[in-house]
Design a protein around this motif. Structure first.
Motif, PDB file in Angstrom:
ATOM      1  N   ALA A 102       2.806   1.860  -3.283  1.00  0.00           N
ATOM      2  CA  ALA A 102       1.897   2.385  -4.317  1.00  0.00           C
ATOM      3  C   ALA A 102       1.579   3.859  -4.045  1.00  0.00           C
ATOM      4  O   ALA A 102       1.556   4.685  -4.968  1.00  0.00           O
ATOM      5  CB  ALA A 102       0.610   1.562  -4.330  1.00  0.00           C
ATOM      6  N   GLU A 103       1.377   4.173  -2.772  1.00  0.00           N
ATOM      7  CA  GLU A 103       1.045   5.552  -2.394  1.00  0.00           C
ATOM      8  C   GLU A 103       2.197   6.511  -2.733  1.00  0.00           C
ATOM      9  O   GLU A 103       1.978   7.596  -3.257  1.00  0.00           O
ATOM     10  CB  GLU A 103       0.806   5.564  -0.885  1.00  0.00           C
TER      11      GLU A 103
ATOM     12  N   GLU B 227       0.834  -1.207   0.000  1.00  0.00           N
ATOM     13  CA  GLU B 227       0.000   0.000   0.000  1.00  0.00           C
ATOM     14  C   GLU B 227       0.872   1.263   0.000  1.00  0.00           C
ATOM     15  O   GLU B 227       0.651   2.199  -0.759  1.00  0.00           O
ATOM     16  CB  GLU B 227      -0.842  -0.041   1.271  1.00  0.00           C
TER      17      GLU B 227
ATOM     18  N   LYS C 288       4.523   6.069  -4.977  1.00  0.00           N
ATOM     19  CA  LYS C 288       4.595   6.157  -6.442  1.00  0.00           C
ATOM     20  C   LYS C 288       3.614   7.197  -6.946  1.00  0.00           C
ATOM     21  O   LYS C 288       3.952   8.043  -7.776  1.00  0.00           O
ATOM     22  CB  LYS C 288       4.220   4.800  -7.050  1.00  0.00           C
ATOM     23  N   LYS C 289       2.406   7.124  -6.435  1.00  0.00           N
ATOM     24  CA  LYS C 289       1.335   8.018  -6.893  1.00  0.00           C
ATOM     25  C   LYS C 289       1.648   9.470  -6.492  1.00  0.00           C
ATOM     26  O   LYS C 289       1.518  10.388  -7.305  1.00  0.00           O
ATOM     27  CB  LYS C 289       0.020   7.562  -6.256  1.00  0.00           C
ATOM     28  N   THR C 290       2.091   9.669  -5.245  1.00  0.00           N
ATOM     29  CA  THR C 290       2.356  11.027  -4.760  1.00  0.00           C
ATOM     30  C   THR C 290       3.504  11.681  -5.520  1.00  0.00           C
ATOM     31  O   THR C 290       3.416  12.830  -5.919  1.00  0.00           O
ATOM     32  CB  THR C 290       2.741  10.984  -3.257  1.00  0.00           C
TER      33      THR C 290
ATOM     34  N   GLY D 262       4.923  10.739  -8.377  1.00  0.00           N
ATOM     35  CA  GLY D 262       4.745  10.748  -9.833  1.00  0.00           C
ATOM     36  C   GLY D 262       6.079  10.606 -10.549  1.00  0.00           C
ATOM     37  O   GLY D 262       6.861   9.718 -10.235  1.00  0.00           O
ATOM     38  N   ARG D 263       6.369  11.557 -11.473  1.00  0.00           N
ATOM     39  CA  ARG D 263       7.626  11.462 -12.225  1.00  0.00           C
ATOM     40  C   ARG D 263       8.722  12.337 -11.618  1.00  0.00           C
ATOM     41  O   ARG D 263       9.803  12.481 -12.179  1.00  0.00           O
ATOM     42  CB  ARG D 263       7.394  11.866 -13.690  1.00  0.00           C
TER      43      ARG D 263
ATOM     44  N   ALA E  48       9.544   2.254  -4.301  1.00  0.00           N
ATOM     45  CA  ALA E  48       8.585   2.994  -5.137  1.00  0.00           C
ATOM     46  C   ALA E  48       9.278   3.769  -6.249  1.00  0.00           C
ATOM     47  O   ALA E  48       8.759   3.865  -7.350  1.00  0.00           O
ATOM     48  CB  ALA E  48       7.775   3.950  -4.266  1.00  0.00           C
TER      49      ALA E  48
END
Ligand code: XMP
Length: 310
Positions: free
Chosen positions: A12-13, A9, A15-17, A19-20, A43
């Motif tokens: 993934a979080e 979890e 990675k999402k926060t 971004g690039r 991540a």
């Protein structure tokens, strides 16, 4: 909570926060910063810059150990050599609060410089639940590091803080660290104060005096290992004590052995160290550190004493 699910979890979080973009993590070698560094690495991979600030106040072999442990996991750690800056800030200071302030300022100055240099947009921070509770209660000011290094996260540089383990308490952080593949020497580690060996040197903090307490600390840690205390270390007093060597009197250093049992560091009691273990520590410290003429074991619980000496 399932530890594996938590890890998935959080990865993934992050990675999402992020971004690039890129992120930076300041590793201290303690369990909290190690855990969130590995989570962020999973991540982000190479988009995470990991730094370790060598303030000259670490335990024996620490920068090397951190580099090796993380190197084995494929994580590159940049060691920032800042010993001179820290010792210059501490020179001539003997008052405990002044020493703490000087340390904090040196830390923020070095760290701020590295954060800006990295051009990262995110700072990964090993804040845990107890830190948040203590910050709200006014006990600690370690939260919101960005503001403390003079960076307003909202305006200015557009920085954001990522705190992947902020819901966890220490025992859970240790479980996550273990699951992430960190070695026992990290996940089962004793607490160690942010200002390092400075908290264990009374009087002026000089490279020579830190070297004495570093050697004594290593001996205490080696000899007490089997007892697994909550925390054990050596302290160097500012006073001297008379000793005798080759029939001549000499004035030497005094080392205090401190070992405590505790659940959460709020209260603590001295460890009942067997006599032979104490005697071995005392013999080794005076033999291996010739400037030391006296060794004592401290018997004060917390309260009224604190665990550290500063
Ligand atoms: P005291 O000495 O207040 O310490 O009984 C309680 C626990 O906190 C650790 N400690 C620190 N940790 N920064 C830290 O990150 C600090 O300035 C600091 N001072 C003390 C101490 O080692 C003990 O576990």
């Amino acid at each position: 909570m399932k530890i594996k699910d938590f890890i998935e979890e959080k990865v993934a979080e992050i990675k999402k926060t992020v971004g690039r973009e890129t992120a930076i993590s300041a590793l201290s070698g303690g369990v909290d910063s190690s855990t969130c560094t590995v989570l962020a690495w999973r991540a982000l991979g190479d988009r995470l810059k990991v730094i370790f600030i060598d303030d000259g106040l670490m335990r024996e072999g620490e920068p090397d150990k951190v580099r090796k442990v993380f190197g084995k996991m494929g994580i590159n750690v940049d060691i920032v050599s800042a010993q001179d800056e820290f010792f210059a800030a501490l020179a001539g200071k003997i008052d405990p609060e002044e020493k703490r302030k000087a340390f904090r300022q040196a830390f923020y100055s070095v760290f701020g410089r590295e954060v800006l240099k990295s051009r990262a947009r995110f700072l990964v921070q090993g804040t845990i639940a107890a830190d948040i509770i203590e910050t709200k209660g006014g006990i600690k000011t370690q939260h919101n590091i960005l503001e403390q290094i003079g960076i307003d996260p909202e305006k200015g540089f557009g920085f954001k803080v990522v705190e992947p383990i902020r819901e966890l308490f220490k025992p859970e952080v240790r479980q996550v660290a273990r699951e992430l593949g960190l070695p026992e020497s990290i996940y089962a580690r004793m607490p160690f104060p942010g200002p390092g060996l400075m908290a264990r040197v009374l009087g002026e903090v000089t490279p020579d005096r830190v070297a004495i307490v570093r050697k004594a600390t290593l001996i205490v840690e080696q000899e007490i290992k089997k007892l697994s205390p909550f925390q054990a270390f050596a302290v160097l007093l500012s006073d001297k004590g008379t000793g005798v060597e080759g029939g001549k009197r000499k004035f030497g250093d005094i080392i205090i052995i401190r070992s405590v049992e505790s659940k959460d560091a709020m209260k603590a009691k001295p460890t009942a160290i067997p006599w032979d273990v104490l005697m071995k520590m005392s013999r080794r410290i005076t033999k291996e550190i010739p400037s030391v003429t006296r060794v004592a074991y401290e018997l004060t619980p917390k309260p009224p004493a604190t665990i550290e000496y500063i």
